[in-house]
Design a protein around this motif. Structure first.
Motif, PDB file in Angstrom:
ATOM      1  N   LEU A 130       0.836  -1.213   0.000  1.00 47.19           N
ATOM      2  CA  LEU A 130       0.000   0.000   0.000  1.00 47.19           C
ATOM      3  C   LEU A 130       0.864   1.254   0.000  1.00 47.19           C
ATOM      4  CD1 LEU A 130      -2.802  -1.010   2.563  1.00 47.19           C
ATOM      5  CD2 LEU A 130      -2.776  -1.273   0.067  1.00 47.19           C
ATOM      6  N   ARG A 131       1.982   1.209   0.716  1.00 46.55           N
ATOM      7  CA  ARG A 131       2.890   2.368   0.720  1.00 46.55           C
ATOM      8  C   ARG A 131       3.494   2.591  -0.658  1.00 46.55           C
ATOM      9  NH1 ARG A 131       4.487   0.117   5.757  1.00 46.55           N
ATOM     10  NH2 ARG A 131       6.332  -0.777   4.774  1.00 46.55           N
ATOM     11  N   LEU A 132       3.869   1.505  -1.327  1.00 45.68           N
ATOM     12  CA  LEU A 132       4.467   1.626  -2.653  1.00 45.68           C
ATOM     13  C   LEU A 132       3.484   2.204  -3.669  1.00 45.68           C
ATOM     14  CD1 LEU A 132       6.503  -1.711  -2.870  1.00 45.68           C
ATOM     15  CD2 LEU A 132       7.409   0.605  -2.608  1.00 45.68           C
ATOM     16  N   ASN A 133       2.209   1.966  -3.448  1.00 40.92           N
ATOM     17  CA  ASN A 133       1.188   2.477  -4.365  1.00 40.92           C
ATOM     18  C   ASN A 133       0.555   3.785  -3.873  1.00 40.92           C
ATOM     19  OD1 ASN A 133       0.731   0.444  -6.653  1.00 40.92           O
ATOM     20  ND2 ASN A 133       0.765  -0.881  -4.855  1.00 40.92           N
ATOM     21  N   ASN A 134       1.148   4.358  -2.806  1.00 42.72           N
ATOM     22  CA  ASN A 134       0.701   5.666  -2.285  1.00 42.72           C
ATOM     23  C   ASN A 134      -0.757   5.679  -1.850  1.00 42.72           C
ATOM     24  OD1 ASN A 134       3.263   6.924  -2.847  1.00 42.72           O
ATOM     25  ND2 ASN A 134       2.650   7.054  -5.009  1.00 42.72           N
ATOM     26  N   VAL A 135      -1.211   4.574  -1.285  1.00 42.74           N
ATOM     27  CA  VAL A 135      -2.593   4.523  -0.774  1.00 42.74           C
ATOM     28  C   VAL A 135      -2.602   4.065   0.685  1.00 42.74           C
ATOM     29  CG1 VAL A 135      -3.710   4.160  -3.004  1.00 42.74           C
ATOM     30  CG2 VAL A 135      -2.856   2.187  -1.717  1.00 42.74           C
ATOM     31  N   SER A 136      -1.461   4.136   1.341  1.00 41.58           N
ATOM     32  CA  SER A 136      -1.375   3.639   2.713  1.00 41.58           C
ATOM     33  C   SER A 136      -2.249   4.453   3.656  1.00 41.58           C
ATOM     34  CB  SER A 136       0.080   3.665   3.183  1.00 41.58           C
ATOM     35  OG  SER A 136       0.176   3.227   4.528  1.00 41.58           O
ATOM     36  N   ASP A 137      -2.200   5.781   3.541  1.00 35.81           N
ATOM     37  CA  ASP A 137      -2.999   6.617   4.447  1.00 35.81           C
ATOM     38  C   ASP A 137      -4.488   6.342   4.300  1.00 35.81           C
ATOM     39  OD1 ASP A 137      -0.674   7.753   5.307  1.00 35.81           O
ATOM     40  OD2 ASP A 137      -0.802   9.503   3.974  1.00 35.81           O
ATOM     41  N   GLU A 138      -4.880   5.963   3.121  1.00 36.13           N
ATOM     42  CA  GLU A 138      -6.302   5.765   2.835  1.00 36.13           C
ATOM     43  C   GLU A 138      -6.784   4.360   3.195  1.00 36.13           C
ATOM     44  OE1 GLU A 138      -9.281   6.079  -1.077  1.00 36.13           O
ATOM     45  OE2 GLU A 138      -7.119   6.482  -1.230  1.00 36.13           O
ATOM     46  N   LEU A 139      -5.928   3.346   3.004  1.00 38.35           N
ATOM     47  CA  LEU A 139      -6.403   1.958   3.098  1.00 38.35           C
ATOM     48  C   LEU A 139      -5.746   1.129   4.202  1.00 38.35           C
ATOM     49  CD1 LEU A 139      -6.431   1.082  -0.733  1.00 38.35           C
ATOM     50  CD2 LEU A 139      -8.300   1.968   0.661  1.00 38.35           C
ATOM     51  N   SER A 140      -4.717   1.646   4.869  1.00 33.12           N
ATOM     52  CA  SER A 140      -3.986   0.818   5.841  1.00 33.12           C
ATOM     53  C   SER A 140      -4.848   0.399   7.026  1.00 33.12           C
ATOM     54  CB  SER A 140      -2.745   1.574   6.335  1.00 33.12           C
ATOM     55  OG  SER A 140      -3.122   2.770   7.006  1.00 33.12           O
ATOM     56  N   TRP A 141      -5.955   1.095   7.257  1.00 34.77           N
ATOM     57  CA  TRP A 141      -6.837   0.709   8.369  1.00 34.77           C
ATOM     58  C   TRP A 141      -7.331  -0.728   8.211  1.00 34.77           C
ATOM     59  CZ3 TRP A 141     -11.654  -1.082   7.287  1.00 34.77           C
ATOM     60  CH2 TRP A 141     -12.191  -0.784   6.017  1.00 34.77           C
ATOM     61  N   ALA A 142      -7.465  -1.190   6.966  1.00 40.77           N
ATOM     62  CA  ALA A 142      -7.981  -2.539   6.713  1.00 40.77           C
ATOM     63  C   ALA A 142      -6.929  -3.614   6.958  1.00 40.77           C
ATOM     64  CB  ALA A 142      -8.493  -2.637   5.277  1.00 40.77           C
ATOM     65  N   CYS A 143      -5.695  -3.201   7.262  1.00 40.07           N
ATOM     66  CA  CYS A 143      -4.637  -4.164   7.601  1.00 40.07           C
ATOM     67  C   CYS A 143      -4.382  -4.220   9.102  1.00 40.07           C
ATOM     68  CB  CYS A 143      -3.333  -3.797   6.891  1.00 40.07           C
ATOM     69  SG  CYS A 143      -3.450  -3.750   5.101  1.00 40.07           S
ATOM     70  N   GLN A 144      -5.092  -3.418   9.878  1.00 41.55           N
ATOM     71  CA  GLN A 144      -4.807  -3.269  11.304  1.00 41.55           C
ATOM     72  C   GLN A 144      -5.981  -3.751  12.158  1.00 41.55           C
ATOM     73  OE1 GLN A 144      -3.932   0.892  11.472  1.00 41.55           O
ATOM     74  NE2 GLN A 144      -1.931   0.691  10.467  1.00 41.55           N
ATOM     75  N   LEU A 145      -6.582  -4.850  11.750  1.00 45.30           N
ATOM     76  CA  LEU A 145      -7.678  -5.420  12.514  1.00 45.30           C
ATOM     77  C   LEU A 145      -7.140  -6.383  13.565  1.00 45.30           C
ATOM     78  CD1 LEU A 145     -10.105  -6.046   9.514  1.00 45.30           C
ATOM     79  CD2 LEU A 145      -9.847  -3.998  10.920  1.00 45.30           C
ATOM     80  N   LYS A 146      -8.011  -6.848  14.445  1.00 43.40           N
ATOM     81  CA  LYS A 146      -7.562  -7.626  15.602  1.00 43.40           C
ATOM     82  C   LYS A 146      -6.947  -8.962  15.218  1.00 43.40           C
ATOM     83  CE  LYS A 146     -10.787  -5.598  18.935  1.00 43.40           C
ATOM     84  NZ  LYS A 146     -11.912  -5.861  19.874  1.00 43.40           N
ATOM     85  N   THR A 147      -7.460  -9.602  14.200  1.00 41.48           N
ATOM     86  CA  THR A 147      -6.942 -10.905  13.776  1.00 41.48           C
ATOM     87  C   THR A 147      -6.674 -10.883  12.280  1.00 41.48           C
ATOM     88  OG1 THR A 147      -9.143 -11.827  13.325  1.00 41.48           O
ATOM     89  CG2 THR A 147      -8.284 -12.091  15.563  1.00 41.48           C
ATOM     90  N   GLN A 148      -5.754 -11.739  11.845  1.00 41.22           N
ATOM     91  CA  GLN A 148      -5.470 -11.835  10.423  1.00 41.22           C
ATOM     92  C   GLN A 148      -6.633 -12.471   9.673  1.00 41.22           C
ATOM     93  OE1 GLN A 148      -2.958 -10.374   8.818  1.00 41.22           O
ATOM     94  NE2 GLN A 148      -2.536  -9.547  10.854  1.00 41.22           N
ATOM     95  N   THR A 149      -7.432 -13.268  10.352  1.00 37.91           N
ATOM     96  CA  THR A 149      -8.630 -13.826   9.719  1.00 37.91           C
ATOM     97  C   THR A 149      -9.566 -12.711   9.290  1.00 37.91           C
ATOM     98  OG1 THR A 149      -8.441 -15.802  11.110  1.00 37.91           O
ATOM     99  CG2 THR A 149     -10.553 -15.415  10.031  1.00 37.91           C
ATOM    100  N   ARG A 150      -9.748 -11.688  10.144  1.00 44.20           N
ATOM    101  CA  ARG A 150     -10.586 -10.544   9.779  1.00 44.20           C
ATOM    102  C   ARG A 150      -9.973  -9.757   8.622  1.00 44.20           C
ATOM    103  NH1 ARG A 150     -11.500 -10.779  15.430  1.00 44.20           N
ATOM    104  NH2 ARG A 150     -13.736 -10.768  15.953  1.00 44.20           N
ATOM    105  N   VAL A 151      -8.656  -9.577   8.649  1.00 39.25           N
ATOM    106  CA  VAL A 151      -7.989  -8.865   7.560  1.00 39.25           C
ATOM    107  C   VAL A 151      -8.248  -9.578   6.232  1.00 39.25           C
ATOM    108  CG1 VAL A 151      -5.755  -8.185   6.613  1.00 39.25           C
ATOM    109  CG2 VAL A 151      -6.213  -7.885   9.051  1.00 39.25           C
TER     110      VAL A 151
END
Length: 720
Positions: free
Chosen positions: A530-551
Motif C-alpha cells: 500500500l505504501r508503494l502504491n501511495n494509498v497507505s494513508d487511505e487503506l492501511s486501516w484494513a490491515c490493522q484489525l484484531k486478527t489476520q482472519t478478519r484482515v
C-alpha cells in the motif's frame, strides 16, 4: 407365481429360501474355499490399487480418492488377519493354502509408496511389529503342517520366506525413523554440523551463485555414519564428530556446485541448474526436518539461507520464481516420502540393491511354484479340497497364477517408479560428484542425465478456491453431518462450500516471489504494498484489525465486490488478485491451522462472519443482488465494526480509482499477504496437507523457514 402380464414375481419367502441356500453352500468345504479365494483376491486387488494410486495422494485432492485409499489401507490388514484365521481353522486342506498365506503376509508391506496413511500411523510401529510377529507364527505353523506331507515345497517356502522378511522389514524400518522415538537421531548431527562456526560462516563470506561457503549436507559416507551412530544405530556417548575433520566424507552443496564433470556444469549439461537443484532440495529438506525435532539454528545460518534464496535462487527476474517453486516442490517431495513411504529406507546404503533381490526371489519362486506346486493340485485326495470346473480346470491354480501375475506387475511398476524417483536421482548425482572416473564418461553421463530429466508432476499445482459471497448461506446435509456421524467423518460447518480449484499460474508465482525478493527480510501483511502504491494513508486501516482472519475476509469481500463491479479479464493483476483472494479465503474456511491466528479464534471469526452475512444479505439470493446490497451498506453502514460492512466500505474506497490501479494494488497486496501468513510453528499441519495435493502456502512456508523470516509486528494501538 406370475402377474397379469405373465412376468414372474419373486415373493419374500423365495428370497429367504434362496439366501438360506447360499448360506448353506458357503458352509460346505467348497463354499469356504471359494470364500477364502475371494478374500485373497480382494487383498491382491487392494495391493495393486495402493501401489498404482498411492502416490496420487500428493498429486490430487479428490475427496473420493482419499476415502478409497483409506479403505484399501485399512481393510487390507483386517482381511489378511481374518483370511489367515480361516485357513488355519478350516476342516479341510488345500495344497495352495501355505502359498496364499505367504502372499497375504507379503502384501502387507509391498506398497513402497504407501507406508502410512497419516502421521499417527507412524507412532504405531510397535503395534505393527507385534501384529506381524503373531501372524508370522501362524504362518510358520501352517507351513510346517504342509511341509510334513509335501517336502518338495521347501524350496518354494525358503524363497518366499526371504521375500517376506525383506518386505516386512522395509515397512517396519520406514516407520521407526519417522516416529518421535527415532526422528531426531541423524538430524541432531545435521543441527550440530550447521551450528559449527567452521561450517556456518558469516553471511557476507558466502557466494549464493557459486555456492562457495554453503556447507549444507547432501550425503555422508557409510564410514562416517558408522562412526556417528555405531553398529546398532544409537549415537555414541562422548562422540563429537562436529569438531573432527571429516570434510572428505561429506558431500555438501558447495562440492556439488564445484563438481568438474560436464553433466553438472552450468556451461555444459546443467545450464538451468535443474540437476544440481535436486541436491539443493535434499539439503534443504534435511534442514526442514529440524523443525520437527525442535532444533534451532544460529541466526547466521538463516541469514546465509536468505542470501541463497534472494541472491541465488531468485536472482533471475525471468525464471527465478519458477526455480524457487521447483526447489520447494522437490524439497517437499522428500519430506512427504520421509513420513509416508518406504523410499528413505530403500535408498539407504546397501539397502536399495535388495529390491533386485526381491524381484529375483519372486521370479524364481514363481518358476518353482509352477514346477513343484501347480501340478500337484489337480488330484485332491483325502481331506484335501479344491475347486475344479466341469472341464477339469483347477480354479485354485488359475487364481494362484493371477495372484503371481499381479504381484510381478506391481513389483516391476514399483521398480520403475523407484528408478525415476528423486531419491534415485539424488543417489546417482552424489555418486557422480564423488567418483571422478565418471566425469567424462559419456554413457554414464547420458544415463544419469536421462534418469534425472524424467519428471512426474510432484504436486497438484492448483490453488483451491472459496468465494464467501457465493457460499456463506450453504447448509450441509443433516443426514450426512450430524451427531451420529461426527465420530466417523469430518464435520462440515455452515458456509463451507469449496469452489472449483484453479491452476497455479506463472503470474501468481511471479507476483508472490517478487514480493518475497523485495521484502528485505521483514514480512508485512500488505501495508508495504500500500505504501508503494501511495494509498497507505487511505487503506492501511484494513490491515490493522484484531486478527489476520478478519484482515483476510475484509479484503476478500472487497475484492469479490470489485471483481463484479470493475472486472478486467485482460489484466494479469486481475487474475493474481482474484485467485489469491479466494485461496486465502479457502485457508480461512478449510485450513485455518495454516494461518497465524489460533485455530479456535479463526473458526469463531469465520462462524461470526457467516452469521453477519446471513443477516445483512437475507433475502438476496442472486449474486448480483448481493453486490448491490454491499454498495448500499457501504454508504450507510448499520454497524461499521462488522467484517461485512468493513469489506463493503473498503471496496467502495477502491471503486473510484482507475481500474488498472485497482488491480495493481490488490494483486500486490494479496501477494504480500500470502507471504505474511506463510511462517508457522505448526509444522505438523503442513505435513498433514502434503497428502492432500499439497498447498501453495506450504511451499512458501518451507522457503521462509530456511530464511528465518518473521512477521513484522503490528502496533496494538492501531489494531481495531
Amino acid at each position: 407365481m406370475r402377474d397379469l402380464q405373465g412376468s414372474r414375481v419373486v415373493t419374500g419367502n423365495q428370497i429367504i429360501t434362496q439366501a438360506t441356500v447360499v448360506v448353506e453352500r458357503l458352509q460346505t468345504p467348497e463354499g469356504m474355499l471359494a470364500l477364502i479365494e475371494l478374500y485373497v483376491g480382494s487383498v491382491a486387488f487392494l495391493l495393486l490399487f495402493l501401489a498404482a494410486f498411492g502416490s496420487l495422494r500428493r498429486r490430487n485432492n479428490n475427496p473420493m480418492l482419499k476415502v478409497v485409499l483409506w479403505a484399501a489401507y485399512t481393510l487390507s490388514g483386517y482381511l489378511i488377519t481374518y483370511t489367515l484365521g480361516l485357513m488355519r481353522e478350516s476342516p479341510f486342506r488345500n495344497p495352495l493354502f501355505p502359498l496364499w498365506a505367504t502372499f497375504l503376509m507379503i502384501f502387507l508391506g509391498s506398497s513402497n509408496s504407501f507406508s502410512a496413511y497419516s502421521l499417527e500411523d507412524n507412532e504405531q510401529w510397535k503395534n505393527y511389529a507385534w501384529q506381524h510377529l503373531v501372524t508370522f507364527i501362524g504362518l510358520l505353523t501352517l507351513w510346517t503342517l504342509y511341509l510334513t506331507t509335501m517336502p518338495s515345497r521347501l524350496a518354494v517356502f525358503l524363497l518366499y520366506f526371504v521375500l517376506l522378511v525383506l518386505k516386512t522389514t522395509e515397512r517396519a524400518l520406514s516407520l521407526v525413523p519417522v516416529s518421535v522415538f527415532g526422528r531426531h537421531r541423524l538430524i541432531k548431527w545435521v543441527a550440530d554440523h550447521m551450528s559449527s562456526k567452521r561450517r556456518c560462516p558469516d553471511p557476507s563470506e558466502v557466494d549464493p551463485i557459486t555456492m562457495k561457503g554453503y556447507k549444507y549436507v547432501v550425503k555422508m559416507s557409510r564410514t562416517l555414519l558408522e562412526k556417528i551412530f555405531g553398529e546398532v544405530g544409537a549415537p555414541k556417548p562422548n562422540s563429537n564428530m562436529v569438531s573432527e575433520d571429516y570434510e572428505e566424507e561429506v558431500i555438501t552443496i558447495e562440492k556439488v556446485w564445484a563438481c568438474k564433470g560436464r553433466l553438472l556444469s552450468s556451461s555444459g549439461g546443467d545450464r538451468d541448474d535443474k540437476l544440481k537443484d535436486i541436491c539443493l532440495s535434499y539439503a534443504l529438506y534435511l534442514l526442514l526436518r529440524l523443525k520437527f525435532s525442535r532444533y534451532l539454528l544460529p541466526e547466521e545460518a538463516h541469514q546465509t539461507a536468505w542470501r541463497l534464496i534472494r541472491e541465488g535462487i531468485l536472482q533471475k527476474e525471468d525464471d527465478g520464481s519458477e526455480r524457487a517453486f521447483r526447489v520447494a516442490e522437490v524439497e517437499l517431495t522428500f519430506l512427504h516420502d520421509f513420513f509416508y513411504t518406504n523410499y528413505p529406507v530403500i535408498f539407504q546404503a546397501r539397502l536399495w540393491p535388495l529390491k533386485v533381490v526381491e524381484l529375483l526371489c519372486l521370479i524364481m519362486g514363481t518358476m518353482l511354484t509352477v514346477v513343484f506346486l501347480m501340478p500337484k493340485t489337480t488330484k485332491p485326495q483325502g481331506i484335501f479340497v479344491q475347486l475344479v470346473t466341469s472341464d477339469g480346470l483347477s480354479i485354485d491354480v488359475l487364481m494362484t497364477a493371477v495372484f503371481l501375475l499381479v504381484f510381478i506387475c506391481v513389483e516391476l511398476v514399483q521398480l520403475f517408479l523407484m528408478a525415476i524417483s528423486d531419491w534415485a536421482k539424488l543417489r546417482w548425482l552424489c555418486n557422480y560428484v564423488k567418483k571422478e572416473s565418471w566425469h567424462g564418461n559419456k554413457p554414464m553421463e547420458k544415463l544419469i542425465g536421462l534418469i534425472c530429466r524424467v519428471r512426474l508432476k510432484p504436486w497438484e499445482r492448483k490453488l483451491r478456491q472459496y468465494s464467501f459471497l457465493e457460499s456463506y448461506n450453504y447448509v450441509p446435509s443433516r443426514l450426512l453431518y450430524n451427531f451420529c456421524t461426527i465420530n466417523f467423518i469430518d464435520v462440515v460447518r455452515s458456509g463451507q462450500k469449496q469452489g472449483a480449484p484453479v491452476e497455479l499460474s506463472n503470474e501468481v508465482k511471479k507476483a508472490v516471489f517478487h514480493s518475497l525478493k523485495n521484502s528485505n527480510g521483514k514480512l508485512e501483511n500488505g501495508q508495504a504494498s500500500l505504501r508503494l502504491n501511495n494509498v497507505s494513508d487511505e487503506l492501511s486501516w484494513a490491515c490493522q484489525l484484531k486478527t489476520q482472519t478478519r484482515v483476510i475476509m475484509v479484503w476478500h469481500i472487497a475484492t469479490s465486490f470489485l471483481e463484479h463491479e470493475r472486472p478486467s479479464n485482460e489484466d494479469p493483476n486481475f487474475h493474481v488478485a482474484t485467485n489469491l483472494s479466494k485461496y486465502l479465503a479457502y485457508l480461512v474456511a478449510f485450513a485455518p491451522r495454516l494461518l497465524p491466528d489460533h485455530l479456535y479464534d479463526a473458526e469463531n471469526v469465520f462462524d461470526q462472519i457467516t452469521r453477519e452475512a446471513r443477516e445483512v444479505l437475507e433475502g438476496y439470493k442472486k449474486y448480483e443482488a448481493r453486490i448491490k446490497r454491499l454498495t448500499e451498506i457501504a454508504k450507510e453502514p448499520e454497524d461499521p465494526d462488522t467484517v461485512m460492512n468493513r469489506g463493503a466500505w473498503l471496496g467502495n474506497q477502491l471503486l473510484g480509482k482507475d481500474v488498472q490501479l485497482i488491480w495493481k494494488i490488490l494483486a500486490e497486496f494479496w501477494a504480500e499477504l500470502t507471504l505474511y501468513v506463510a511462517p508457522s510453528d505448526d509444522a505438523k499441519a503442513h505435513v498433514e496437507h502434503l497428502v492432500m495435493g499439497g498447498e501453495f502456502v506450504t511451499h512458501l512456508w518451507a522457503l521462509v523457514s530456511h530464511a528465518g523470516l518473521q512477521r513484522k509486528p503490528l502496533s496494538d494501538a492501531n489494531m481495531a
